[in-house]
Structure formats: structure tokens, C-alpha cells
Scaffold this active site. Structure first.
Site, PDB file in Angstrom:
ATOM      1  N   ARG A 124       0.837  -1.251  -0.018  1.00  0.00           N
ATOM      2  CA  ARG A 124       0.032  -0.129  -0.071  1.00  0.00           C
ATOM      3  C   ARG A 124       0.886   1.141   0.065  1.00  0.00           C
ATOM      4  NH1 ARG A 124      -5.033   1.359   3.567  1.00  0.00           N
ATOM      5  NH2 ARG A 124      -6.226   0.123   1.824  1.00  0.00           N
ATOM      6  N   HIS A 126      -7.444   0.761  -6.432  1.00  0.00           N
ATOM      7  CA  HIS A 126      -7.609   0.005  -5.213  1.00  0.00           C
ATOM      8  C   HIS A 126      -8.223  -1.434  -5.736  1.00  0.00           C
ATOM      9  CE1 HIS A 126      -7.815  -1.268  -1.120  1.00  0.00           C
ATOM     10  NE2 HIS A 126      -8.548  -0.513  -0.557  1.00  0.00           N
ATOM     11  N   GLN A 147     -10.181  -3.872  -3.026  1.00  0.00           N
ATOM     12  CA  GLN A 147     -11.507  -3.479  -2.713  1.00  0.00           C
ATOM     13  C   GLN A 147     -12.299  -3.840  -3.663  1.00  0.00           C
ATOM     14  OE1 GLN A 147     -12.319  -1.885   0.342  1.00  0.00           O
ATOM     15  NE2 GLN A 147     -14.228  -2.445  -0.343  1.00  0.00           N
ATOM     16  N   ASP A 153     -17.350   7.202  -1.219  1.00  0.00           N
ATOM     17  CA  ASP A 153     -16.017   7.450  -0.428  1.00  0.00           C
ATOM     18  C   ASP A 153     -15.871   8.672  -0.072  1.00  0.00           C
ATOM     19  OD1 ASP A 153     -13.397   6.355   0.388  1.00  0.00           O
ATOM     20  OD2 ASP A 153     -12.740   6.464  -1.608  1.00  0.00           O
ATOM     21  N   CYS A 199     -16.222   1.800   0.869  1.00  0.00           N
ATOM     22  CA  CYS A 199     -14.987   1.145   1.162  1.00  0.00           C
ATOM     23  C   CYS A 199     -14.736   1.108   2.546  1.00  0.00           C
ATOM     24  CB  CYS A 199     -13.984   1.424   0.067  1.00  0.00           C
ATOM     25  SG  CYS A 199     -13.430   3.161   0.178  1.00  0.00           S
ATOM     26  N   ARG A 218     -13.587  -8.507   1.775  1.00  0.00           N
ATOM     27  CA  ARG A 218     -12.109  -8.388   1.665  1.00  0.00           C
ATOM     28  C   ARG A 218     -11.408  -9.651   1.897  1.00  0.00           C
ATOM     29  NH1 ARG A 218     -10.281  -3.157   1.945  1.00  0.00           N
ATOM     30  NH2 ARG A 218      -8.334  -4.185   1.056  1.00  0.00           N
TER      31      ARG A 218
HETATM   32  N1   CP Z   1     -11.085   0.064   2.492  1.00  0.00           N
HETATM   33  C1   CP Z   1      -9.949  -0.197   2.855  1.00  0.00           C
HETATM   34  O1   CP Z   1      -8.993  -0.440   2.295  1.00  0.00           O
HETATM   35  O2   CP Z   1      -9.426   0.011   4.420  1.00  0.00           O
HETATM   36  P1   CP Z   1      -8.443   0.341   5.166  1.00  0.00           P
HETATM   37  O3   CP Z   1      -7.852   1.503   4.661  1.00  0.00           O
HETATM   38  O4   CP Z   1      -8.827   0.238   6.573  1.00  0.00           O
HETATM   39  O5   CP Z   1      -7.374  -0.687   4.539  1.00  0.00           O
HETATM   40  N1  NVA Z   2     -10.074   6.757  -1.118  1.00  0.00           N
HETATM   41  C1  NVA Z   2      -9.603   6.283   0.173  1.00  0.00           C
HETATM   42  C2  NVA Z   2      -9.864   4.905   0.078  1.00  0.00           C
HETATM   43  C3  NVA Z   2      -9.294   4.324   1.472  1.00  0.00           C
HETATM   44  C4  NVA Z   2      -9.787   2.829   1.581  1.00  0.00           C
HETATM   45  C5  NVA Z   2      -8.185   6.712   0.219  1.00  0.00           C
HETATM   46  O1  NVA Z   2      -7.259   6.439  -0.690  1.00  0.00           O
HETATM   47  O2  NVA Z   2      -7.937   7.196   1.400  1.00  0.00           O
END
Ligand code: CP
Ligand code: NVA
Length: 300
Positions: free
Chosen positions: A102, A129, A132, A219, A259, A287
Site C-alpha cells: 500500500r 484499489h 477493494q 468514498d 469501502c 475483503r
Molecule cells: N477499505 C480499505 O482499504 O480500508 P483500510 O484503509 O482500513 O485498509
Molecule cells: N480513497 C480512500 C480509500 C481508503 C480505503 C483513500 O485512498 O484514502
């Protein structure tokens, strides 16, 4: 399929095959059937941003499959002190069987795959993502039975989620309409691809997007890494909220998805969130199953 870097690398058949395996793994887990598909396999999990769901579902998932997950915070890795990703990739490839990462730039994930020799899984970048969205598609199929012809409305920022959902929706023959303020549209390349390959629309009108929707997705207005733009975005996104009033334009049996983490009172009201908590937390649970399927496909 060697990696999961972004959804556009996958064919429709690849996606369906992951979803089918995810359904199978969920069934096995719910029925106490334990199969160690990844006995002894090691997954490194690099995090340059915070996470609850991605971290815990990957760690629990690899454990359930008989493998082992190593949580690697960039604060502790040399990568956080400037060691190039090319070198990190080659070193980790000598120890591990797969890497989940990530981070911010999509290029970093692509480079990890390019210079390493083990499968790489994108656990979120500013661009995409995919994990997700695989869980989201799995959840949509659980609730709706199939994909073709469903209308998905995305309300809010044209961010990583909006990008990956557009790819997933169009590949599975759903229609996709995003309502966002001017200047906050999804990635141009993805939008052009989606418009050329399916029913894809960008509008400033939330009402237009929600009209007849089968699935509503929203989101946060400011994603991780955009903290400095928080105030500016709070202004820009006024009106881009899923609430009790505008949701009436959607179908009666509409699913509302998020998400997570959610900001109640911003992109979604408390009332709409709680009324749809069942699908939102089924989505979060999925997930685990979807990522177990991805790991079995890539690491076995
Ligand atoms: N939706 C998601 O990816 O959550 P986290 O940021 O908690 O991993
Ligand atoms: N768009 C959000 C998604 C988190 C799972 C971010 O990137 O913070």
C-alpha cells in the site's frame, strides 16, 4: 495472471475466476472446511499508509491459508529512508513468496513487480484499489445475482476507488455514472477507456447519477495523502452527499456501498449508512475472501 497491480490488467474471465474462488473459500470457511492452500508461504505486507481492513484481512487471510504474513511498516523499512524500490524488490524476492504493498504512486507498485521475481499485490495506491473492488464485485453478485445491466452510481471524488470501480463495472457490463464536481473527475485514461468500452458517464448532477441506480457507492472526499486539501475539498464537495432525500431517486432495492473508513455527515449521512450497514459490512468481510482468492491464484 502474475500480479494484481490494477484491475485493467485482468480480463473479465480473470475477474470472474477470482470471484468464483472467493465464493468457494467463503463457503468452506463458513462450513468449517479448513484447507491450507498456501502451507508455508510467506507474504510481505508493506504499508506506507494507514490501514485497518487491508492489513487485518491480508494477515488473517494468509494465516487461514496456512501461510505467514509479515507486516512491514515503511517507518521501519529502509525504503522509508530512501532505499530504492528496485533494490527492495530484489531483496524481498529472495526471502518471500509474495508482496502486498500500500503506497502513494502506482509506479512504485509497478516497479516492485518489474524488478522483483515474486507476485505483487496492490493494496491501494493513489490511482487504484483493485482488492477493494474485487470484494465489492463479490458483494454485488451476492445481493443482485449477476452484473449485466445494473446501474452503479458513484457519488464523490474521482479517486482510486472511483477509478478501479469504473474498470470493474465496465468489464462486467454494468453501467457506471460518477457525479463529481468539476476538477475532481476520475483518471482521464480510465475514463476514455470506459467510455469506449461501455456505458460510462461523468456528470456534475448527483440526481442524474442516482436516477434508477441499483448500486450507490461513495468514498471520502479527501483520501490519504490529501490531508492538506481537506478544507478546500469540504467546500468543493458540498452537495455530493448520499442522503435520505436524494437516495429516493434510486431503485427501491438499491444497495449502498462504502469501502470504509466513512465520514458520516460528509459523503454519507448517518441514517443512510446505518440503514445499509448490512451490505457495507458484508462488503468489508468480503475483503478477506476475495484476497484469499487472489493469494491462492498468485502464490500457489
Ligand atoms: N477499505 C480499505 O482499504 O480500508 P483500510 O484503509 O482500513 O485498509
Ligand atoms: N480513497 C480512500 C480509500 C481508503 C480505503 C483513500 O485512498 O484514502
Amino acid at each position: 495472471m502474475k500480479h494484481l497491480l490494477k484491475l485493467s490488467d485482468l480480463s473479465r474471465e480473470d475477474i470472474l475466476s477470482i470471484l468464483n474462488l472467493a465464493d468457494q473459500l467463503k463457503f468452506e470457511r463458513n462450513n468449517g472446511i479448513i484447507k491450507k492452500y498456501l502451507e508455508g508461504k510467506k507474504l510481505g505486507m508493506i504499508f506506507q499508509k494507514a490501514s485497518t481492513r487491508t492489513r487485518v484481512s491480508f494477515e488473517a487471510g494468509i494465516f487461514e491459508l496456512g501461510g505467514y504474513g509479515l507486516f512491514l511498516s515503511s517507518n521501519d523499512l529502509q525504503i522509508g529512508r530512501g532505499e530504492p524500490v528496485q533494490d527492495t524488490a530484489r531483496v524481498l524476492s529472495r526471502y518471500l513468496d509474495g508482496i502486498m504493498i500500500r503506497t502513494f504512486a502506482q509506479k512504485e507498485v509497478e516497479d516492485l513487480a518489474k524488478y522483483g521475481s515474486i507476485p505483487v499485490i496492490n493494496g491501494l495506491t493513489d490511482y487504484a484499489h483493485p482488492c477493494q473492488v474485487l470484494a465489492d464485485l463479490m458483494t454485488i453478485r451476492e445481493y443482485k445475482g449477476s452484473f449485466k445491466g445494473l446501474k452503479m452510481a458513484f457519488i464523490g471524488d474521482g479517486n482510486n476507488m472511483a477509478n478501479s470501480l469504473a474498470v470493474g463495472a465496465i468489464k462486467l457490463e454494468m453501467s457506471y455514472t460518477i457525479a463529481c464536481p468539476k476538477g475532481y473527475e476520475p483518471d482521464k485514461g480510465i475514463s476514455e477507456w470506459a467510455a469506449a468500452n461501455g456505458d460510462f458517464k461523468i456528470t456534475e448532477s448527483v440526481e442524474e447519477a442516482l436516477e434508477g441506480a441499483d448500486v450507490i457507492y461513495t468514498d471520502v472526499w479527501a483520501s490519504m495523502g490529501m490531508e492538506k486539501e481537506k478544507n478546500e475539498r469540504e467546500h468543493a464537495f458540498v452537495g455530493y452527499q448520499v442522503n435520505e432525500k436524494n437516495i429516493k431517486a434510486a431503485k427501491d432495492d438499491v444497495m449502498v456501498m462504502h469501502c470504509l473508513p466513512a465520514h458520516r455527515g460528509e459523503e454519507i449521512t448517518e441514517g443512510v449508512f446505518e440503514a445499509h450497514a448490512k451490505e457495507i459490512f458484508d462488503e468489508a468481510e468480503n475483503r478477506l475472501h476475495a484476497q484469499k482468492a487472489v493469494m491462492v491464484k498468485l502464490l500457489k
